[in-house]
Motif scaffolding. Structure first.
Motif, mmCIF file in Angstrom:
data_model
loop_
_atom_site.group_PDB
_atom_site.id
_atom_site.type_symbol
_atom_site.label_atom_id
_atom_site.label_comp_id
_atom_site.label_asym_id
_atom_site.label_seq_id
_atom_site.Cartn_x
_atom_site.Cartn_y
_atom_site.Cartn_z
ATOM 1 N N GLY A 2 5.562 20.902 2.104
ATOM 2 C CA GLY A 2 4.522 20.237 1.333
ATOM 3 C C GLY A 2 5.010 19.521 0.100
ATOM 4 N N GLN A 3 6.297 19.137 0.077
ATOM 5 C CA GLN A 3 6.885 18.539 -1.117
ATOM 6 C C GLN A 3 7.001 17.015 -1.053
ATOM 7 N N ILE A 4 6.632 16.414 0.075
ATOM 8 C CA ILE A 4 6.803 14.977 0.263
ATOM 9 C C ILE A 4 5.507 14.365 0.808
ATOM 10 N N GLY A 5 5.121 13.241 0.243
ATOM 11 C CA GLY A 5 3.919 12.563 0.703
ATOM 12 C C GLY A 5 4.121 11.721 1.936
ATOM 13 N N MET A 6 5.234 10.951 1.986
ATOM 14 C CA MET A 6 5.484 10.045 3.111
ATOM 15 C C MET A 6 6.980 9.923 3.373
ATOM 16 N N GLU A 25 0.832 -1.210 0.000
ATOM 17 C CA GLU A 25 0.000 0.000 0.000
ATOM 18 C C GLU A 25 0.867 1.261 0.000
ATOM 19 N N VAL A 26 2.001 1.219 0.688
ATOM 20 C CA VAL A 26 2.921 2.360 0.655
ATOM 21 C C VAL A 26 3.350 2.629 -0.783
ATOM 22 N N ARG A 27 3.717 1.569 -1.486
ATOM 23 C CA ARG A 27 4.162 1.728 -2.870
ATOM 24 C C ARG A 27 3.031 2.277 -3.755
ATOM 25 N N THR A 28 1.832 1.713 -3.603
ATOM 26 C CA THR A 28 0.697 2.150 -4.412
ATOM 27 C C THR A 28 0.343 3.606 -4.138
ATOM 28 N N ASP A 29 0.296 3.971 -2.861
ATOM 29 C CA ASP A 29 -0.065 5.347 -2.505
ATOM 30 C C ASP A 29 1.013 6.335 -2.923
ATOM 31 N N PHE A 55 7.178 9.246 -1.734
ATOM 32 C CA PHE A 55 7.895 8.692 -0.578
ATOM 33 C C PHE A 55 9.361 9.057 -0.727
ATOM 34 N N VAL A 56 9.988 9.471 0.373
ATOM 35 C CA VAL A 56 11.409 9.820 0.342
ATOM 36 C C VAL A 56 12.111 9.131 1.501
ATOM 37 N N ALA A 57 13.305 8.597 1.213
ATOM 38 C CA ALA A 57 14.117 7.938 2.243
ATOM 39 C C ALA A 57 15.400 8.719 2.457
ATOM 40 N N GLU A 58 15.877 8.737 3.684
ATOM 41 C CA GLU A 58 17.166 9.353 3.993
ATOM 42 C C GLU A 58 18.286 8.408 3.560
ATOM 43 N N SER A 59 19.436 8.980 3.180
ATOM 44 C CA SER A 59 20.484 8.112 2.627
ATOM 45 C C SER A 59 21.901 8.553 2.955
ATOM 46 N N LYS A 60 22.072 9.631 3.734
ATOM 47 C CA LYS A 60 23.440 10.081 4.025
ATOM 48 C C LYS A 60 23.580 10.451 5.499
ATOM 49 N N ASP A 61 24.828 10.731 5.893
ATOM 50 C CA ASP A 61 25.151 11.126 7.265
ATOM 51 C C ASP A 61 24.743 10.057 8.268
#
Length: 460
Positions: free
Chosen positions: A273-277, A180-184, A197-203
């Motif tokens: 307001g630039q990221i959904g999840m 559902e995360v992927r679909t939404d 959806f955005v994931a952190e990837s540094k630091d």
């Protein structure tokens, strides 16, 4: 398995990100100007941008000094930095009270770099009412306790209710599965043009996020074999998590244009307001509102971390500890400060209400954001009632999070050298998110060898 029967809604300062700007050297414990007095240097003072938190901290210092006339408290805005912390600790240039993420206590305890405060805690009338699961990560095998937690949390899925509505999704029914995360996320990206959806990837935060995902998919990051820690992530759960991200990034194009992000980047973009999840804790509401100026706070939603394959939810907190290098006199004063500043406000209804009232006086403050309980369920209910008049967040927007806590299996961050493990896993996250041809199996095999070499070297 940890089961939380109730959540606590208490006032508190902004949870610090895992990494931040380098700390400047602090002075060693020193005498105050008065005869027999001491000056106690403590981390935990909020940045100047957090006016309500700073006012609360200053009042707390004044109250403590009044109750303890022989002790002067000097607050520090220095924060934990994994790149410099160990060197500063070894050089005895840290404060008398240090603030670290939950990744650090077990290593610091094992290496004999922090003092036990068990005696002082046990002398406190309410010691037995602590939630034992909160103290467990701060204790050694013999039951000695070395720290006091602040604002413990469980990670979850933070989401923008307005973007859900714009994408034709129900903001009161956020995803409960990874499918559902992927679909939404795909729907948000397609309908709004924003990152779904955005994931952190540094630091080191990429490794932290991959740990959350690995736990949620039923896996582990490290395990103890033959009395030593080894890596445990080169298997299906971590691979499934990474392949999900890879599909969202390259097949669905739902993760936006920027892939090299830390928590600051993500929360700042979310506030705009630039990221959904994204994966975070309810405490990021404070960051979004108080630090990054989120005006549409009604759009902030919080849901429980989706689970798969018997998965678990990562839990953590900030932890206050006393370095072993601190002399006995300052260590005794430091223990008094820890109880006064962090244990008592989480227990005492009057103190909790006063803190909430102080914060609520600032329209930019956030009061009532859910955390995990520091004490037993009965006390937490009383605390919630005490601060209720000052709560200024819409608690219904946190219901998908709070209503599911009791059913979640909670797990702390990796016990040994978590920051070094996270640094290696950062490279895996970055490769998957920036290289369409990245091979997950090969990346994890290389990371597995690298982490095992690091862990082995540190356990000789």
């Amino acid at each position: 398995m940890v089961r939380i029967s109730r959540f606590v809604l208490i006032a508190g300062c902004v949870a610090t990100a895992l990494t931040a700007a380098g700390c400047s050297s602090s002075s060693k414990s020193g005498s105050g100007s008065g005869s027999g007095s001491i000056t106690l240097h403590v981390q935990g003072m909020p940045p100047a941008t957090d006016r309500a938190g700073t006012a609360q901290f200053q009042q707390m210092v004044a109250d403590f000094e009044k109750a303890n006339p022989g002790i002067k408290v000097q607050g520090s805005t220095n924060v934990y930095d994994p790149m410099t912390f160990s060197a500063k600790l070894a050089a005895h240039t840290v404060e008398d009270v240090i603030k670290v993420p939950l990744t650090e206590p077990q290593r610091l305890i094992a290496q004999g770099q922090v003092r036990s405060i068990t005696g002082q805690l046990q002398a406190w009338d309410h010691y037995k009412e602590f939630n034992p699961q909160v103290l467990a990560p701060l204790s050694d095998a013999g039951g000695q306790v070395y720290g006091v937690p602040q604002n413990p949390y469980a990670q979850g899925l933070m989401y923008n209710r307005a973007l859900f509505t714009a994408a034709g999704l129900d903001p009161d029914k956020p995803p409960t599965t990874w499918d559902e995360v992927r679909t939404d996320a795909a729907a948000i990206a397609e309908k709004t043009g924003k990152a779904g959806f955005v994931a952190e990837s540094k630091d080191n935060q990429g490794g932290w996020q991959l740990t959350m995902l690995t736990y949620a998919f039923g896996g582990d990051i490290e395990k103890k074999t033959g009395g030593k820690y080894v890596s445990a992530f080169d298997d299906a759960p971590t691979k499934d998590a990474l392949n999900l991200l890879k599909s969202m990034r390259w097949s669905d194009n739902s993760m936006g244009a920027s892939q090299l992000n830390n928590q600051t980047d993500v929360v700042k973009a979310f506030a705009a307001g630039q990221i959904g999840m994204f994966l975070g804790s309810p405490g990021t509401y404070r960051l979004a509102k108080m630090t990054y100026g989120m005006t549409d706070t009604a759009s902030f939603g919080a849901a429980a971390m989706p689970q798969a394959g018997g998965g678990a939810t990562l839990t953590g907190s900030d932890v206050y500890m006393v370095p072993k290098s601190v002399d006995a006199k300052h260590a005794e004063a430091a223990a008094k400060w820890l109880i006064f500043a962090y244990a008592l406000p989480a227990y005492d209804t009057t103190a909790a209400a006063e803190q909430a009232k102080t914060l609520a006086a600032d329209p930019k403050a956030a009061v009532g954001v859910p955390t995990l309980p520091v004490f037993d369920a009965a006390r937490q209910a009383q605390i919630a009632d005490a601060i209720k008049p000052y709560v200024n967040v819409d608690l219904s927007h946190f219901t998908p999070y709070t209503s599911n806590l009791a059913a979640l299996k909670l797990r702390p961050e990796p016990e040994f050298e978590a920051q070094k493990v996270y640094a290696v896993l950062d490279t895996v996250m970055q490769a998957v998110l920036t290289d369409k041809g990245a091979d997950v199996d090969s990346l994890l095999a290389a990371a597995h060898k690298s982490v095992d070499a690091t862990l082995s070297a540190d356990q000789k």
